[in-house]
Design an enzyme around this catalytic site. Structure first.
Site, PDB file in Angstrom:
ATOM      1  N   SER A 155       2.161   3.995  -7.598  1.00 50.94           N
ATOM      2  CA  SER A 155       1.863   2.623  -7.996  1.00 50.94           C
ATOM      3  C   SER A 155       2.774   1.688  -7.224  1.00 50.94           C
ATOM      4  CB  SER A 155       2.107   2.447  -9.503  1.00 50.94           C
ATOM      5  OG  SER A 155       2.161   1.071  -9.835  1.00 50.94           O
TER       6      SER A 155
ATOM      7  N   LEU B 257       0.809  -1.222   0.000  1.00 50.48           N
ATOM      8  CA  LEU B 257       0.000   0.000   0.000  1.00 50.48           C
ATOM      9  C   LEU B 257       0.841   1.271   0.000  1.00 50.48           C
ATOM     10  CD1 LEU B 257      -2.766  -1.068   2.551  1.00 50.48           C
ATOM     11  CD2 LEU B 257      -2.724  -1.361   0.064  1.00 50.48           C
ATOM     12  N   HIS B 258       0.355   2.263  -0.721  1.00 53.23           N
ATOM     13  CA  HIS B 258       0.990   3.578  -0.763  1.00 53.23           C
ATOM     14  C   HIS B 258      -0.082   4.632  -0.501  1.00 53.23           C
ATOM     15  CE1 HIS B 258      -0.853   3.678  -4.686  1.00 53.23           C
ATOM     16  NE2 HIS B 258      -0.125   2.650  -5.096  1.00 53.23           N
TER      17      HIS B 258
ATOM     18  N   GLN C 160      -5.642 -12.755 -12.243  1.00 50.76           N
ATOM     19  CA  GLN C 160      -5.499 -11.607 -13.137  1.00 50.76           C
ATOM     20  C   GLN C 160      -4.074 -11.457 -13.672  1.00 50.76           C
ATOM     21  OE1 GLN C 160      -6.736  -8.913  -9.785  1.00 50.76           O
ATOM     22  NE2 GLN C 160      -5.367  -7.447 -10.740  1.00 50.76           N
TER      23      GLN C 160
ATOM     24  N   GLN D 136      -9.739  -0.348 -15.584  1.00 51.93           N
ATOM     25  CA  GLN D 136     -10.257  -1.287 -14.578  1.00 51.93           C
ATOM     26  C   GLN D 136     -11.507  -0.716 -13.912  1.00 51.93           C
ATOM     27  OE1 GLN D 136      -7.890  -3.626 -11.512  1.00 51.93           O
ATOM     28  NE2 GLN D 136      -8.368  -1.821 -10.299  1.00 51.93           N
TER      29      GLN D 136
ATOM     30  N   LYS E  84      -6.346   5.779 -11.248  1.00 49.11           N
ATOM     31  CA  LYS E  84      -5.050   5.383 -11.817  1.00 49.11           C
ATOM     32  C   LYS E  84      -5.251   4.185 -12.754  1.00 49.11           C
ATOM     33  CE  LYS E  84      -0.679   3.769 -11.896  1.00 49.11           C
ATOM     34  NZ  LYS E  84      -0.889   2.374 -11.706  1.00 49.11           N
TER      35      LYS E  84
ATOM     36  N   HIS F  97      -3.545   4.297  -2.123  1.00 52.88           N
ATOM     37  CA  HIS F  97      -4.498   3.382  -1.471  1.00 52.88           C
ATOM     38  C   HIS F  97      -5.089   4.038  -0.222  1.00 52.88           C
ATOM     39  CE1 HIS F  97      -1.764   0.290  -3.420  1.00 52.88           C
ATOM     40  NE2 HIS F  97      -2.945  -0.068  -3.882  1.00 52.88           N
TER      41      HIS F  97
HETATM   42  O1  PAF Z   1      -6.297  -2.621  -8.591  1.00 57.80           O
HETATM   43  C1  PAF Z   1      -6.003  -3.621  -7.905  1.00 57.80           C
HETATM   44  O2  PAF Z   1      -5.247  -3.531  -6.933  1.00 57.80           O
HETATM   45  C2  PAF Z   1      -6.589  -4.977  -8.271  1.00 57.80           C
HETATM   46  O3  PAF Z   1      -6.715  -5.123  -9.638  1.00 57.80           O
HETATM   47  C3  PAF Z   1      -7.921  -5.274  -7.559  1.00 57.80           C
HETATM   48  C4  PAF Z   1      -9.017  -4.307  -7.966  1.00 57.80           C
HETATM   49  C5  PAF Z   1      -7.736  -5.211  -6.055  1.00 57.80           C
HETATM   50  C6  PAF Z   1      -8.397  -6.684  -7.918  1.00 57.80           C
HETATM   51  O4  PAF Z   1      -7.449  -7.642  -7.586  1.00 57.80           O
END
Ligand code: PAF
Length: 297
Positions: free
Chosen positions: A196, A44-45, A72, A164, A160, A48
């Site tokens: 990121s 986390l940064h 993913q 998504q 960012k 987040h």
């Molecule tokens: O953006 C992310 O960190 C990931 O793609 C997520 C949304 C937590 C799904 O794993």
């Protein structure tokens, strides 16, 4: 009430199973609380933490999930070396006002015999959907599971990862999942680099060059606002990104801000999105492109 099998990590209650997550959320619901979810893959940064702080404004209780989701990632991608630091994450989440960390194991999320996948279209097409074909199906699967596990009122994601965010909005709507999806503007370093977890892959020299990706997009977005044809402007942006020392440019594209359909000139709000490699790091960024002022007659 079910007794929760939770661990205390840096004073943050941590649950690892769907049952324990649901028991805690149910206990809150009984007291009339509202719940926000912030899904993350950890490392986390401040970006987040901004999501967590926004979640606090939107609901009385905040759950953050930390799960590096294998579905993913393609086999050649960075699943194994993706940065992981649960203790550090927990301490940061506490400081941002998070109430519960949900950190399931891969087995909890994908038990033996798991056989379900999701196919997403619309905003998932093109851009990262072309270069990381595994990604959005995996994101849709895990986010759907997280939504159904936690049943939050609202979930908060960063712009960012703009594509998504649009994919999540679309399948949440398409599947009638009763969760409000909230987007938050990208948090940047002072020099413009989008925060990121993958910035950790940059060497000092690469880190110094990386903000040029954002500068190229901002410059191009200003030019595109005037409603001119995008072709030459996008090529100039790519040339600037290459000159900064980036390697392969996966894409620099102008898209409709909502549908993410390709756009040739800006006549309604648009988004300029890019992905390019700096050393071992694949950096993505995007900026809004406003419709420019209509010239006075
Ligand atoms: O953006 C992310 O960190 C990931 O793609 C997520 C949304 C937590 C799904 O794993």
């Amino acid at each position: 009430m079910t007794t929760l099998a939770f661990a205390q990590t840096s004073a943050l209650q941590t649950v690892r199973t769907v049952d324990d997550l649901r028991a805690q959320v149910a206990a809150w619901r009984q007291k009339g609380e509202t719940v926000a979810l912030v899904p993350t893959m950890g490392a986390l940064h401040d970006g987040h933490l901004a999501l967590v702080r926004r979640a606090r404004e939107l609901a009385s209780r905040v759950v953050a999930s930390v799960f590096v989701n294998p579905t993913q990632f393609a086999p050649h991608e960075d699943f194994d070396r993706y940065p992981r630091d649960e203790a550090g994450d927990a301490a940061k989440l506490v400081s941002a006002g998070c109430n519960l960390l949900y950190a399931p194991t891969v087995r909890e999320m994908y038990p033996e015999g798991f056989a379900t996948s999701m196919a997403v279209g619309g905003p998932a097409e093109g851009l990262c959907g072309t270069f990381r074909p595994q990604m959005f199906g995996g994101v849709a699967l895990v986010v759907t599971k997280l939504f159904l596990q936690a049943l939050p009122d609202v979930a908060v994601f960063g712009e960012k990862d703009y594509q998504q965010l649009m994919v999540i909005r679309r399948f949440t709507r398409d599947l009638d999942i009763p969760v409000r999806v909230e987007g938050l503007p990208t948090v940047r370093e002072a020099d413009g680099l989008a925060l990121s977890s993958r910035n950790a892959y940059l060497s000092a020299d690469e880190r110094a060059r990386a903000p040029e990706l954002n500068r190229a997009l901002v410059e191009a977005a200003t030019a595109l606002s005037a409603g001119v044809d995008a072709g030459a402007i996008l090529e100039a942006a790519k040339a600037r990104i290459t000159a900064a020392g980036f390697g392969t440019i996966d894409y620099v594209e102008l898209r409709d801000a909502e549908t993410l359909e390709p756009v040739r000139r800006v006549e309604r709000p648009a988004r300029l999105l890019a992905a390019a490699w700096m050393g071992k790091a694949r950096l993505i960024d995007n900026v809004p492109v406003a419709v420019g002022p209509v010239p006075a007659e």
